[in-house]
Design an enzyme around this catalytic site. Structure first.
Site, PDB file in Angstrom:
ATOM      1  N   TRP A 168       0.803  -1.229   0.000  1.00  0.00           N
ATOM      2  CA  TRP A 168       0.000   0.000   0.000  1.00  0.00           C
ATOM      3  C   TRP A 168       0.834   1.276   0.000  1.00  0.00           C
ATOM      4  O   TRP A 168       0.296   2.348   0.170  1.00  0.00           O
ATOM      5  CB  TRP A 168      -0.917  -0.007   1.229  1.00  0.00           C
ATOM      6  CG  TRP A 168      -1.782  -1.218   1.288  1.00  0.00           C
ATOM      7  CD1 TRP A 168      -3.010  -1.378   0.710  1.00  0.00           C
ATOM      8  CD2 TRP A 168      -1.471  -2.464   1.928  1.00  0.00           C
ATOM      9  NE1 TRP A 168      -3.480  -2.639   0.951  1.00  0.00           N
ATOM     10  CE2 TRP A 168      -2.569  -3.338   1.705  1.00  0.00           C
ATOM     11  CE3 TRP A 168      -0.393  -2.940   2.668  1.00  0.00           C
ATOM     12  CZ2 TRP A 168      -2.595  -4.644   2.192  1.00  0.00           C
ATOM     13  CZ3 TRP A 168      -0.411  -4.240   3.150  1.00  0.00           C
ATOM     14  CH2 TRP A 168      -1.512  -5.074   2.915  1.00  0.00           C
ATOM     15  N   ASP A 169       2.143   1.176  -0.175  1.00  0.00           N
ATOM     16  CA  ASP A 169       3.010   2.352  -0.099  1.00  0.00           C
ATOM     17  C   ASP A 169       2.901   3.022   1.268  1.00  0.00           C
ATOM     18  O   ASP A 169       2.786   4.239   1.374  1.00  0.00           O
ATOM     19  CB  ASP A 169       2.673   3.352  -1.215  1.00  0.00           C
ATOM     20  CG  ASP A 169       3.662   4.510  -1.283  1.00  0.00           C
ATOM     21  OD1 ASP A 169       4.799   4.349  -0.821  1.00  0.00           O
ATOM     22  OD2 ASP A 169       3.284   5.580  -1.783  1.00  0.00           O
TER      23      ASP A 169
END
Length: 779
Positions: free
Chosen positions: A461-462
């Site tokens: 998800w960064d």
């Protein structure tokens, strides 16, 4: 009457069709019913039938009941559900009154009653507000504030402890409203036509002696007189434009004090470009990281390069990189100067190429530039300086934010990011999995790992750890502990023993959504901290819009996207990422008061969407232009499209507030207060200063006077808050967006100054400029 009838019909058809679509997705039936009611009112109006008013009155009552059932007595959700219908009732009432039809006698009291209920939340404390009080008294008078003179600001977080706390106390809650502009300076470095979208001015100046040192987006260093703001010299690193660079910014420079411990000699003013001066032997040094992957050592007095460091003052950071694409690697944050070394980490472009430069962290002799050790999370055991013909690991997790250090313990603390591509986990080695999205403690002497604490397992998800850790000594039930406090994008604030990495506040594992794409996987559980600002899971009722129409479109999109809560895996269908890539906390971090053992933060809540795009036959020639939009992930089977979750009108699909300020007692881990923060004044063409709780990026500072300073929000203000209760005490209008962390110092007259860089942020659309603005109390 015909115009009004047509208006009701058009809105009714839109609600009927959209509401039917939403209901088919297992959403609310309300919009379909409301659309049918408006169509009925339209036909009855054409027939001059008084039942039109009765049906509309029933619609108002039904809408109010439904609205309260979904959102309670919360102003913005209630107002936008009811607002359009209350406005449309006015011409209906006027028409009935003018034509002397009895229907207005039914509709008017219903309209008045529903309007009064709708505005009633304005007289109530918002349900999202937490009211409370932190103590104003100092509990630890001998707190470690770092080795910095009281009136100076020697590092990005004031010291390598990263506290963003100043011992100055001239400015207090009682007199802060007497702040006035002292001076204003413009650097001349502005966003150009060839710059990338995320050209930002995020710098926090240093104050050394009687000079300020600030870097600009294009890697100039500007030295200013700390009393007057008068320019003393400018060094321009001559960074070329590069379209493949993801960011064009500089958060600050770093400082090596004179070896004899004395103050810096007086700064020498010159009108000649400092980069043209002959290199000189330096004692004290400034270190400038550049957007084209260099580290430059500069003499603080003259601005000349330091001949003793590396090659005539410049170090090429692309050495030994496995891949060297232009614009893919550079440093946006100041390096760490501690223990006789300058330690450089870097930013690797997200989602551009599977085969990218390494995220290696390297320590160089602070005087000569000789490589002393290198820690690469791809090869974490071997920190011996790399040989001339060797290369670092490909695309290994990097540390793009600011590091901290405890020289007494001999440790440096690095917030770690992820391996690119962020949303595709099948390329990662076990070592990269271990160190990604974490804080790692490294020996200042050898670079060896002392401990690591991970905050997201198998991050898809960064959720890079974005913020500099803050170090303080904390009173706990088991005695005083050396603490490290670090906020995360997902909303958790971790409080760890910085000597051992053991949690001071408990860390638990929670079940996580499953179901990654073929070839990848998701972690069964994810960690969460006992101190957390993580948001509640979104529901359809949380969808928002300025009108029922755009709210309806947000609800339809919400139902079409994949969403099972925090850590919903990315998908081809499109997934909601909440908290989004912007993070609950970002590089602005938090500020801690080591004397009162309190924390001030700015939690944000914005959802993003993440869509994996199969690349077979896809033309991605327009990709790789920033963190938002389509990123090509060269060498991978999927590209990724990232964007904020916005309505057709370009406003967030989830209801406000989107931004808060909050105060925490670090001795207990309890949130004492939490208030919405910021207005929409600079988000609309009408300059309406409506307090809504808005997004922002940047950080706070705390002073010993009990006053917090922070800009950051999307309206152009520097604000002062009371640390004890979070109340806004003062705000000063900035000439541009304040997406940088302020600082404070004493000038030569002993006056406390507060300085804010104001240059805007290309990604969030704030006012662009090139300003450094200073305030002080009226005499």
């Amino acid at each position: 009457m015909i115009i009004l009838s047509v208006l009701f019909f058009v809105i009714g058809v839109a609600l009927l069709l959209g509401g039917g679509w939403l209901f088919s997705l297992d959403g609310s039936l309300y919009y379909f019913i409301a659309g049918a009611a408006l169509i009925a009112v339209s036909f009855l109006l054409r027939k001059r039938n008084t039942f039109a008013n009765l049906i509309y009155a029933v619609l108002l009552v039904g809408t109010l009941i439904w609205s309260i059932g979904e959102s309670g007595f919360s102003w913005w959700p209630l107002a936008t559900r009811m607002g359009l219908f209350l406005i449309l009732a006015i011409p209906l009432l006027l028409l009935a009154f003018i034509k002397r039809r009895r229907g207005w006698r039914v509709l008017f009291p219903v309209w008045l009653a529903t309007a009064m209920v709708t505005i009633s939340p304005l007289m109530m404390t918002p349900p999202t507000t937490v009211e409370g009080q932190l103590t104003r008294s100092v509990t630890t008078s001998n707190a470690d504030l770092g080795d910095v003179d009281e009136g100076d600001w020697n590092a990005y977080g004031r010291s390598n402890l990263g506290q963003r706390f100043s011992p100055l106390d001239q400015i207090t809650p009682d007199n802060v409203d007497q702040l006035q502009l002292a001076w204003q300076y413009q650097t001349g470095d502005k966003k150009g036509p060839k710059d990338v979208g995320e050209t930002t001015y995020e710098a926090t100046p240093l104050k050394l002696g009687n000079a300020l040192y600030v870097c600009t987006p294009h890697n100039w260093v500007v030295a200013l007189n700390a009393d007057t703001g008068e320019e003393q010299w400018v060094y321009d690193a001559k960074v070329p434009a590069e379209s493949q660079r993801q960011h064009q910014t500089c958060r600050g420079v770093s400082y090596l004090p004179p070896s004899n411990g004395d103050q810096l000699p007086p700064i020498q003013k010159t009108s000649a470009p400092a980069e043209n001066l002959s290199a000189m032997q330096c004692d004290a040094q400034l270190f400038l990281p550049t957007s084209d992957a260099r580290l430059i050592a500069i003499d603080p007095t003259t601005g000349a390069k330091c001949a003793n460091f590396a090659k005539n003052g410049e170090l090429d950071l692309m050495h030994n990189m496995p891949f060297k694409q232009s614009g893919y690697y550079y440093s946006t944050s100041p390096p760490l100067v501690a223990g006789g070394v300058v330690i450089v980490a870097g930013s690797v472009n997200d989602n551009y190429d599977v085969n990218s430069p390494s995220g290696v962290i390297r320590a160089y002799d602070v005087k000569t530039g000789e490589l002393k050790w290198n820690w690469d999370s791809g090869y974490p055991e071997d920190t011996t300086p790399i040989g001339p013909d060797e290369t670092y690991a490909t695309s290994s997790p990097n540390s793009w934010s600011v590091a901290s250090a405890d020289e007494k313990l001999g440790l440096a603390y690095f917030p770690m990011g992820n391996r690119t591509p962020d949303q595709l986990g099948m390329y990662r080695s076990p070592a990269e999995e271990k160190y990604a999205t974490s804080v790692v403690a490294l020996s200042l002497e050898t670079g060896q790992v002392a401990w690591v604490q991970q905050f997201v397992h198998h991050d898809l998800w960064d959720m890079d750890t974005p913020a500099q850790p803050s170090l303080l000594d904390l009173d706990t039930p088991t005695g005083k502990q050396p603490a490290l406090v670090v906020p995360t994008k997902q909303g958790d604030i971790y409080v760890l023993n910085r000597a051992t990495g053991k949690p001071i506040f408990p860390i638990t594992e929670e079940p996580a959504p499953q179901g990654a794409i073929p070839g990848d996987y998701t972690a069964q559980t994810q960690p969460t901290s006992g101190l957390s600002f993580k948001p509640a899971k979104l529901t359809e009722a949380d969808m928002w819009g300025a009108t029922p129409l755009d709210q309806l479109m947000c609800r339809i999109e919400f139902k079409q996207l994949r969403y099972e809560g925090r850590y919903t895996p990315p998908s081809e269908q499109g997934s909601i990422v909440y908290p989004g890539n912007f993070g609950v906390f970002n590089w602005g971090s938090i500020a801690v008061d080591p004397k009162r053992q309190q924390l001030f933060g700015m939690p944000l809540y914005l959802a993003f969407t993440s869509t994996l795009v199969p690349k077979a036959g896809l033309d991605l020639s327009g990709a790789n232009k920033g963190e938002q939009g389509v990123n090509s992930n060269e060498g991978a089977e999927y590209a990724v499209e990232l964007k904020p979750f916005l309505s057709p009108l370009g406003i967030p699909c989830q209801q406000p507030p989107w931004g808060y300020v909050a105060g925490v007692d670090l001795k207990t881990g309890k949130t004492a207060w939490k208030h919405k923060n910021g207005t929409i004044e600079d988000m609309t063409p009408f300059k309406l200063p409506i307090e809504m709780g808005v997004p922002g990026i940047g950080g706070p500072i705390i002073t010993n006077g009990g006053v917090v300073f922070m800009a950051a929000t999307v309206d152009d203000y520097l604000r002062a808050y009371d640390l004890s209760n979070g109340k806004e005490l003062w705000k000063g209008r900035l000439p541009a967006g304040g997406q940088a962390t302020p600082m404070t110092y004493l000038n030569s007259k002993g006056e406390q100054m507060v300085v804010q860089v104001a240059g805007g942020h290309g990604s969030i659309g704030t006012t662009i400029g090139d300003y450094v603005v200073a305030y002080k109390l009226k005499k």
